[in-house]
Each structure stands twice: as C-alpha cells, then as structure tokens.
Design an enzyme around this catalytic site. Structure first.
Site, short mmCIF file in Angstrom:
data_model
loop_
_atom_site.label_atom_id
_atom_site.label_comp_id
_atom_site.label_asym_id
_atom_site.label_seq_id
_atom_site.Cartn_x
_atom_site.Cartn_y
_atom_site.Cartn_z
N GLY A 23 -5.39 15.11 -4.26
CA GLY A 23 -4.23 13.99 -4.70
C GLY A 23 -3.33 14.28 -3.60
CE LYS A 73 19.31 12.30 -13.71
NZ LYS A 73 19.76 10.96 -13.90
CD GLU A 104 -6.96 7.61 -5.31
OE1 GLU A 104 -7.38 7.02 -6.22
OE2 GLU A 104 -5.88 8.09 -5.20
CG MET A 145 0.01 22.79 -6.24
SD MET A 145 -1.83 22.50 -6.34
CE MET A 145 -1.94 21.08 -7.02
#
Length: 447
Positions: free
Chosen positions: A219, A369, A244, A223
């Site tokens: 993908g 955050k 893909e 990583m």
C-alpha cells in the site's frame, strides 16, 4: 480513414473542446497522475455559463481550478473515489465528497450504467504506429469510463510513459472524440515518504513473514516503503508482484535482483499493477517495459484473481484498530482521510491465497494536539470512524511490538492478542476497557 488523418482532424483547443459540457452533465476526470490540469483549467473558465456539473475523479493529485473557482459549489460539485492530499484539504472545506466502494467493483459501476458519464477528460500519450494512445500510469477504471462516456476528450502529453499491458491500457484514435495538445508537463512526482525508526521496526517484523517466491502487494505510505527498502537489501529471491499500486520501492527491489516473478501462478514473470505513483525513477522504469503489466482494477483487485497467486503478502496501513478487530483506514472519526481503496480486496484475497498473509500495519501510538500519547489500538473505534476492514475479514495486525493473528479467535482472544502488541504503558487501561466491554476473561495473559 487513415488514423493519422483522423487524429489531426480531431485536434481542437482546450477551450473549444470543453464547450461540449452542459449544465447538469457528469464529467469524469482522469485518474491519479493522469488527471488533466489543461482540460480542468479550460472547464473552470466556463464557470459562469454552467450550473450543477458533477465532476468525478480518482485521487486527483492537485486541487482542480473548477473547485477553487467555485467555493459555493453552485457550478461544479466535486467527488473523489480515493482522496489525495489535495482532496483531503478540499473535503475539510466541504468542497469534495468521497465515493464509497470496494475498488475492484469500480468498472462495473460504468458497465451497469450506475454512472452515466457525459464527458470524459483524460490524459494520454501520442498514438503509436498503429493508432493507439496509451493510458499511462493509471488504468484502473479509465477504459470503463471512456466506454460509458458520450464524449471523450484527451490531452496529449509527451511526458506520459507508455505503460504496457496487461489489458485495456490503450484507446484507439477512433474511440476519442477530441484531442487537445497539452504542455507536456512532466507527471507529478510523489515526495519520498519519511521513514521513522518505528516504521523500520515494523518493517523488520513484516520481513520475517516473507519467504522466497512470495508475491507482494504494498500500500501507500512510509511503512510499506520501508518494507520495500529492507527487501531490496535482503537475500530474498524469486519474489513476484501483484499489486494495486506500483511505487518506487518495487523498482529498488527489482534492480536489487529480488523480483523476477518466476514462481507466480498467474502472470508469471510480470509485475502486475493498476496504477503507479512515485518519482521519475518509477515513470522511466515503466516506459515501454515488458516486465510490467498494467490491468484494470477489476482484475488486479478481484479477490478471486489475487488468490490465484500463492503466498500473497499484502501490506497495508491503518489509522486505528479496535479490540474487536475492526480496522479504520480511511477516516479519523468523521474526518475523511483516504478511502477503502484495495485494502479490503487484498486482505480478503490474501486469506484465500495458499500461504497468503494480509497484514494491517500501524504504529502503536500517536501524539495528539495536546502532546499526549494516544493508542492506535482502541477499545472501540473513534466515534464516527469508518470501518475499512470488518473484524470478520481482518487477518494479521502488526505494530512495533509484534504481530497478532486474528482468524478463528474469539472476542477475548482477539482482545488479548491486540493488547499484547499495544504500547506497554497503555495496556492496563485497555484491559480495563476490555473487561467493561465483556471481551476479557481471567485466563487472559499479557506478555
């Protein structure tokens, strides 16, 4: 008619070509790096003449002028099948909507008439000596879109690599209504992903799951690229590719001698993919390379095709996983990040593959955050998060603390396996939550 004469006869300016678009039309842009900024800019100029034009695309890498020039969405309504960074920012401003799907089903939406395309705006190579233009780096649904479209307009760009098939990687000049000369701008290059030490740790765990002769799907993200870099430096051999997305790391693995595809059961010797995104290293590698085979996504991502290659190793990122085994990879709460893409297709296909493994990979924590460490393995998914891979299909989950196999496990066994690969400082709280959710028993063990 000789194709050269037909080709020349069909050339018009971009402004002239997009005059065919009418209010209420559905206009489909090209995919990924094959979206045409030239045709988009020409269509944007017609903003005040048009209303309610629906635009669809797949991961357009730039913010279209049609969208930027129409912040009230009165003239153009923009939709994306799988968000790029540009689409994500537009979505945050309520200027882009996602189209949910299992990616391998995409071409069928057009074949079945679910998407009545009025005008297709694509980008292609110049024609070859037989009168065929090439769809370049993106083949997933483009041919299906053009087959369905009432009018096809193509920007001709000499910088587009000629990516060999596979199948349906070309269109004949006779299948296109208008040609527009582009500016031959080079394809957009993806910046190299920053690979952290944690990414490298996860990649090393994954590397231990790969054997000689395995067939790879990677993908997008740091990583998977870290995995590719490690494979290139390893002693693995005879690896195959059925993926893909084709990225730069596949070039590195090929040039290091790790990939030859000779142990594949399907498309032996070929690096099979449906779209490519990366740097010029990748685009130059693809150009007229018979080792690579571009296919539509209903081939590359069909689980019944994927599983025909043994030892499929499918490696994909996620945002979070809950203790039930559900995977969220496309949204953070209600904020949309990307899309289902092929993740579900490949996880499912890998399980059906003899010796296959579908790996969902994520860092165990992130910093919020307020600067506080938060677990990516959660008691339940964040409210509003979209399930990308249901718990019934999830297979392996990997963090820097190890790997959990979830198949055939009960709810408490899944919770145990996942807490064992969560950050050690956060495990006690996860156990308490598991107990509250009735997915914990006294015999559970935490390593």
């Amino acid at each position: 008619m000789d194709y050269k004469s037909e080709y020349e006869r069909k050339f018009v300016s971009a402004d002239e070509a997009v005059k065919v678009v009418k209010s209420g039309d559905l206009v489909h842009y090209g995919e990924f790096m094959m979206a045409s900024h030239v045709l988009d800019a020409a269509l944007a100029k017609r903003k005040d003449e048009l209303e309610g034009v629906i635009i669809r695309t797949v991961t357009c890498p730039f913010p279209p002028q049609t969208v930027i020039n129409d912040p009230e969405r009165k003239h153009f309504i923009y939709n994306d099948w799988h968000f790029s960074g540009a689409s994500r920012k537009l979505h945050d401003k309520n200027l882009c909507n996602y189209i949910p799907l299992n990616y391998h089903e995409g071409p069928s939406f057009y074949d079945r008439g679910y998407v009545p395309v009025d005008v297709a705006l694509i980008k292609v190579t110049p024609p070859d000596q037989h009168g065929y233009v090439n769809l370049g780096t993106s083949n997933s649904i483009t041919h299906a879109v053009c087959d369905a479209a009432k009018i096809v307009i193509a920007e001709v760009n000499e910088s587009v690599p000629r990516c060999l098939g596979g199948s349906r990687e070309t269109l004949h000049v006779s299948e296109i209504d208008y040609f527009v000369q582009g500016d031959n701008r080079p394809l957009i290059q993806l910046p190299a992903a920053s690979i952290s030490d944690v990414d490298k740790t996860i990649a090393s765990i994954i590397l231990g799951q790969i054997e000689d002769g395995a067939c790879l799907q990677l993908g997008i993200g740091a990583m998977p690229n870290a995995v590719g870099a490690m494979i290139a430096q390893s002693d693995l051999k005879d690896l195959g590719v059925h993926t893909e997305m084709l990225v730069d790391s596949f070039v590195d693995m090929y040039e290091a001698g790790r990939i030859n595809g000779l142990r594949k059961q399907l498309d032996k010797g070929k690096m099979v993919y449906t779209f490519a995104m990366g740097s010029n290293k990748l685009y130059n590698f693809l150009n007229n390379n018979p080792n690579c085979a571009s296919y539509p996504v209903d081939y590359t991502n069909d689980p019944d095709i994927i599983c025909q290659n043994d030892n499929m190793i499918c490696i994909n990122n996620a945002i979070e996983v809950d203790l039930f085994g559900q995977v969220a990879s496309e949204s953070s709460g209600i904020r949309h990040i990307s899309g289902t893409g092929g993740q579900l297709d490949y996880i499912y296909g890998s399980y059906k593959s003899k010796g296959g493994k579908g790996l969902i990979c994520l860092t165990s924590t992130f910093t919020d955050k307020e600067g506080k460490m938060q677990s990516r393995i959660k008691p339940t998914l964040t409210q509003g998060a979209i399930v990308t891979v249901p718990r019934s299909i999830n297979y392996y989950v990997v963090t820097e603390y190890g790997i959990a196999m979830l198949k055939a496990k009960s709810t408490w066994e899944r919770a145990e396996a996942l807490i064992n690969i969560a950050h050690p400082d956060l495990r006690e709280e996860l156990i308490k939550e598991a107990e509250a959710n009735k997915i914990w028993v006294r015999s559970n063990k935490i390593s």
